[in-house]
Design an enzyme around this catalytic site. Sequence first.
Site, PDB file in Angstrom:
ATOM      1  N   GLU A 120      13.423  20.985  24.355  1.00 50.17           N
ATOM      2  CA  GLU A 120      12.375  20.989  25.385  1.00 50.17           C
ATOM      3  C   GLU A 120      12.946  21.136  26.802  1.00 50.17           C
ATOM      4  O   GLU A 120      12.373  21.813  27.654  1.00 50.17           O
ATOM      5  CB  GLU A 120      11.560  19.690  25.294  1.00 50.17           C
ATOM      6  CG  GLU A 120      10.412  19.598  26.270  1.00 50.17           C
ATOM      7  CD  GLU A 120       9.354  20.674  26.048  1.00 50.17           C
ATOM      8  OE1 GLU A 120       8.685  20.637  25.026  1.00 50.17           O
ATOM      9  OE2 GLU A 120       9.221  21.573  26.917  1.00 50.17           O
ATOM     10  N   LYS A 158      16.088  31.394  30.121  1.00 53.24           N
ATOM     11  CA  LYS A 158      14.849  30.650  29.847  1.00 53.24           C
ATOM     12  C   LYS A 158      13.734  31.606  29.396  1.00 53.24           C
ATOM     13  O   LYS A 158      12.944  31.282  28.506  1.00 53.24           O
ATOM     14  CB  LYS A 158      14.428  29.879  31.094  1.00 53.24           C
ATOM     15  CG  LYS A 158      15.405  28.754  31.438  1.00 53.24           C
ATOM     16  CD  LYS A 158      15.206  28.224  32.843  1.00 53.24           C
ATOM     17  CE  LYS A 158      16.142  27.075  33.143  1.00 53.24           C
ATOM     18  NZ  LYS A 158      16.190  26.708  34.565  1.00 53.24           N
ATOM     19  N   GLY A 201      17.210  18.863  37.963  1.00 56.87           N
ATOM     20  CA  GLY A 201      17.560  17.540  38.475  1.00 56.87           C
ATOM     21  C   GLY A 201      17.576  16.514  37.351  1.00 56.87           C
ATOM     22  O   GLY A 201      17.019  16.735  36.277  1.00 56.87           O
ATOM     23  N   GLY A 211      22.465  18.498  42.862  1.00 55.39           N
ATOM     24  CA  GLY A 211      22.702  18.496  41.400  1.00 55.39           C
ATOM     25  C   GLY A 211      21.809  19.446  40.635  1.00 55.39           C
ATOM     26  O   GLY A 211      21.637  19.313  39.432  1.00 55.39           O
ATOM     27  N   ASP A 231      20.215  32.435  34.607  1.00 57.31           N
ATOM     28  CA  ASP A 231      19.608  31.215  34.062  1.00 57.31           C
ATOM     29  C   ASP A 231      18.115  31.451  33.790  1.00 57.31           C
ATOM     30  O   ASP A 231      17.581  31.053  32.746  1.00 57.31           O
ATOM     31  CB  ASP A 231      19.806  30.065  35.064  1.00 57.31           C
ATOM     32  CG  ASP A 231      19.091  28.802  34.638  1.00 57.31           C
ATOM     33  OD1 ASP A 231      19.532  28.158  33.684  1.00 57.31           O
ATOM     34  OD2 ASP A 231      18.055  28.473  35.259  1.00 57.31           O
ATOM     35  N   GLU A 234      23.867  25.073  38.193  1.00 60.36           N
ATOM     36  CA  GLU A 234      24.749  25.183  37.038  1.00 60.36           C
ATOM     37  C   GLU A 234      26.197  25.147  37.545  1.00 60.36           C
ATOM     38  O   GLU A 234      26.472  25.516  38.690  1.00 60.36           O
ATOM     39  CB  GLU A 234      24.511  26.521  36.331  1.00 60.36           C
ATOM     40  CG  GLU A 234      23.104  26.708  35.804  1.00 60.36           C
ATOM     41  CD  GLU A 234      22.715  25.662  34.770  1.00 60.36           C
ATOM     42  OE1 GLU A 234      23.537  25.305  33.914  1.00 60.36           O
ATOM     43  OE2 GLU A 234      21.561  25.186  34.825  1.00 60.36           O
TER      44      GLU A 234
HETATM   45  P1  NDP Z   1      27.310  18.543  34.243  1.00 57.86           P
HETATM   46  O1  NDP Z   1      28.360  19.545  34.567  1.00 57.86           O
HETATM   47  O2  NDP Z   1      26.836  17.623  35.287  1.00 57.86           O
HETATM   48  O3  NDP Z   1      27.835  17.624  33.022  1.00 57.86           O
HETATM   49  C1  NDP Z   1      28.477  18.160  31.895  1.00 57.86           C
HETATM   50  C2  NDP Z   1      28.995  17.001  31.043  1.00 57.86           C
HETATM   51  O4  NDP Z   1      29.569  17.544  29.864  1.00 57.86           O
HETATM   52  C3  NDP Z   1      30.088  16.187  31.742  1.00 57.86           C
HETATM   53  O5  NDP Z   1      29.928  14.827  31.443  1.00 57.86           O
HETATM   54  C4  NDP Z   1      31.376  16.702  31.105  1.00 57.86           C
HETATM   55  O6  NDP Z   1      32.387  15.711  31.001  1.00 57.86           O
HETATM   56  C5  NDP Z   1      30.909  17.088  29.725  1.00 57.86           C
HETATM   57  N1  NDP Z   1      31.723  18.180  29.212  1.00 57.86           N
HETATM   58  C6  NDP Z   1      31.764  19.446  29.684  1.00 57.86           C
HETATM   59  N2  NDP Z   1      32.668  20.152  28.978  1.00 57.86           N
HETATM   60  C7  NDP Z   1      33.194  19.298  28.075  1.00 57.86           C
HETATM   61  C8  NDP Z   1      34.204  19.417  27.084  1.00 57.86           C
HETATM   62  N3  NDP Z   1      34.853  20.555  26.888  1.00 57.86           N
HETATM   63  N4  NDP Z   1      34.491  18.321  26.324  1.00 57.86           N
HETATM   64  C9  NDP Z   1      33.851  17.154  26.541  1.00 57.86           C
HETATM   65  N5  NDP Z   1      32.888  16.988  27.463  1.00 57.86           N
HETATM   66  C10 NDP Z   1      32.578  18.040  28.216  1.00 57.86           C
HETATM   67  O7  NDP Z   1      26.111  19.362  33.598  1.00 57.86           O
HETATM   68  P2  NDP Z   1      24.559  19.018  33.653  1.00 57.86           P
HETATM   69  O8  NDP Z   1      24.329  17.627  33.223  1.00 57.86           O
HETATM   70  O9  NDP Z   1      23.965  19.483  34.929  1.00 57.86           O
HETATM   71  O10 NDP Z   1      23.969  20.040  32.532  1.00 57.86           O
HETATM   72  C11 NDP Z   1      24.110  19.765  31.157  1.00 57.86           C
HETATM   73  C12 NDP Z   1      23.240  20.775  30.386  1.00 57.86           C
HETATM   74  O11 NDP Z   1      21.889  20.594  30.774  1.00 57.86           O
HETATM   75  C13 NDP Z   1      23.575  22.233  30.656  1.00 57.86           C
HETATM   76  O12 NDP Z   1      23.357  22.962  29.472  1.00 57.86           O
HETATM   77  C14 NDP Z   1      22.552  22.636  31.710  1.00 57.86           C
HETATM   78  O13 NDP Z   1      22.262  24.016  31.687  1.00 57.86           O
HETATM   79  C15 NDP Z   1      21.349  21.839  31.239  1.00 57.86           C
HETATM   80  N6  NDP Z   1      20.355  21.547  32.255  1.00 57.86           N
HETATM   81  C16 NDP Z   1      20.723  21.005  33.458  1.00 57.86           C
HETATM   82  C17 NDP Z   1      19.760  20.683  34.401  1.00 57.86           C
HETATM   83  C18 NDP Z   1      20.108  20.097  35.735  1.00 57.86           C
HETATM   84  O14 NDP Z   1      19.188  19.947  36.560  1.00 57.86           O
HETATM   85  N7  NDP Z   1      21.354  19.748  36.004  1.00 57.86           N
HETATM   86  C19 NDP Z   1      18.341  20.910  34.123  1.00 57.86           C
HETATM   87  C20 NDP Z   1      18.048  21.478  32.820  1.00 57.86           C
HETATM   88  C21 NDP Z   1      19.039  21.784  31.932  1.00 57.86           C
HETATM   89  P3  NDP Z   1      33.089  15.085  32.306  1.00 57.86           P
HETATM   90  O15 NDP Z   1      32.000  14.325  33.005  1.00 57.86           O
HETATM   91  O16 NDP Z   1      34.134  14.182  31.761  1.00 57.86           O
HETATM   92  O17 NDP Z   1      33.596  16.250  33.093  1.00 57.86           O
HETATM   93  N1  HSE Z   2      20.216  25.240  37.402  1.00 56.74           N
HETATM   94  C1  HSE Z   2      18.946  25.092  36.786  1.00 56.74           C
HETATM   95  C2  HSE Z   2      17.855  25.289  37.843  1.00 56.74           C
HETATM   96  C3  HSE Z   2      18.811  23.729  36.173  1.00 56.74           C
HETATM   97  O1  HSE Z   2      18.160  25.258  39.033  1.00 56.74           O
HETATM   98  O2  HSE Z   2      16.705  25.477  37.474  1.00 56.74           O
HETATM   99  C4  HSE Z   2      17.562  23.571  35.368  1.00 56.74           C
HETATM  100  O3  HSE Z   2      17.582  24.374  34.241  1.00 56.74           O
END
Ligand code: NDP
Ligand code: HSE
Length: 443
Positions: free
Chosen positions: A132, A208, A307, A190, A204, A193
């Site tokens: 979702e 979607k 976010g 935050g 991106d 990507e």
């Molecule tokens: P972040 O970069 O903030 O976090 C990624 C996390 O994954 C970190 O904790 C990192 O570890 C861990 N990680 C990355 N690579 C590895 C690896 N090789 N081995 C172990 N751990 C790993 O990403 P987001 O939280 O922003 O995004 C996560 C997902 O959610 C993505 O697919 C993104 O597209 C999606 N998304 C994000 C949104 C947003 O607003 N940010 C909204 C909707 C979807 P460490 O902390 O130790 O580096």
């Molecule tokens: N980078 C993406 C955006 C996160 O700005 O919409 C949510 O998918």
Amino acid sequence: MADSTVIKIGICGLGVVGQGVWKHLQRNRKLLESRIGVKLDLTRAAVRSLDKSRSVKIPDNRLTDDVMSLATDPGLQIVCELMGGTDLARDFTLAALKAGKVVVSANKALICDHGREIFKAARTGGGHYFFEASVGGGIPIIKALREGLVANRFKLIYGVLNGTCNYILTRMEAEGLSFEELLKRARKLGYMEADESLDLDGIDTAHKAAVLGFLAHGRWVSMDEMLVEGIRRVTQEDIRQAAMLGYSIKLLAVITRDFETDRMFIGVHPALVPRSHVLANLTGAYNGICLSGDIVGTTFYIGRGAGQDATSSAVISDIADAALVIKGSHKLLLPDEAASVHEESSRPCGLLPLEEVHSLYYLRLTVKDEPGVLARVASVMAGNDVSIASVLQHELPLSKGASLILTTHQSNEKDVRNAVTELGELDSTIEEPFLMRIADFEE
Ligand code: NDP
Ligand code: HSE
């Protein structure tokens, strides 16, 4: 709560989204458990760096840097892939599904690139896959499409699907700040990507759109079969000129299906949206999606599209659904490619070629300020069968020529592209022309 079932959950990735899920699930766990009738236990988490300081505190014995160990841990029933990327995330997801787990993901890039393989693995391995949060952040758009509107065929789906781009474009309009200044702010919030090109170049949004296109029409459309343009070339001048014409600029995803010829089209591009349209009024990181179903008519969905909090809301809703599936009290329908087959022709739905797309267009030209230039521009447009609707001209400062803003009547994409190529080659053209589509959706 009568049921004493305990569902154990593992989370891979404790970044923006992962920490939000951990925090909100801890905080609202009792309420959620009372709603779904199942106990939830946040058992383990995996990250890349064990030393990083995080806002959520997790005991050392629950934290690992061995991601794959969660995929095969027999003690976990639900695993959340919140790492992003398409390499390790793919291996992890396939391994977890093979082990019969329910996987929850926010990873639209992974679904776009490997969705077919992942859904197949979910079907054959006996696991399930929930996603979702992959589209529209906190908006339950996938549920709406797959459940609430399941009776409909979708001739037109369009919307703003990237919070970062919407934030940048709306702040450029409201504050008159440059693209670069707002990029810095978006990073701090935050929304972005890790690979910023995914946001800024429309990729991106395209990921979607591919997910929505598949859910609506049962056909995977790859990136190279779409029209994909980002927002890097949108300037303050475009924002001002669009405003003078009564429009706001938005990065739009448009998914159409013509049921007569049975072809679909996916485009992602900046577009001029009339100020009176609901999408023109989306501010900040909000997303908005319009689904037009043949039975329901037009429906709109608006909410925060990026976010920590909004995205966590969607991930936790998937965890709740996953828990219900495990408990056996909720039937999950995995999307099926057979849904793309046309009832009468029995053939899968085709793709509308870009050359057959029609739109209204906005064209910005920077030209030498000398006699005959406007006439040559008009002649190129007419020679390509493109009818001009309006022309605005003003001198640029420091004798840098003139800016010409043209809008067109309904025109064919191929004709307009040919005209733009010819215009770019004129001696009087100083800068590469910039083309955008004007949103004009008729239901
Ligand atoms: P972040 O970069 O903030 O976090 C990624 C996390 O994954 C970190 O904790 C990192 O570890 C861990 N990680 C990355 N690579 C590895 C690896 N090789 N081995 C172990 N751990 C790993 O990403 P987001 O939280 O922003 O995004 C996560 C997902 O959610 C993505 O697919 C993104 O597209 C999606 N998304 C994000 C949104 C947003 O607003 N940010 C909204 C909707 C979807 P460490 O902390 O130790 O580096
Ligand atoms: N980078 C993406 C955006 C996160 O700005 O919409 C949510 O998918």
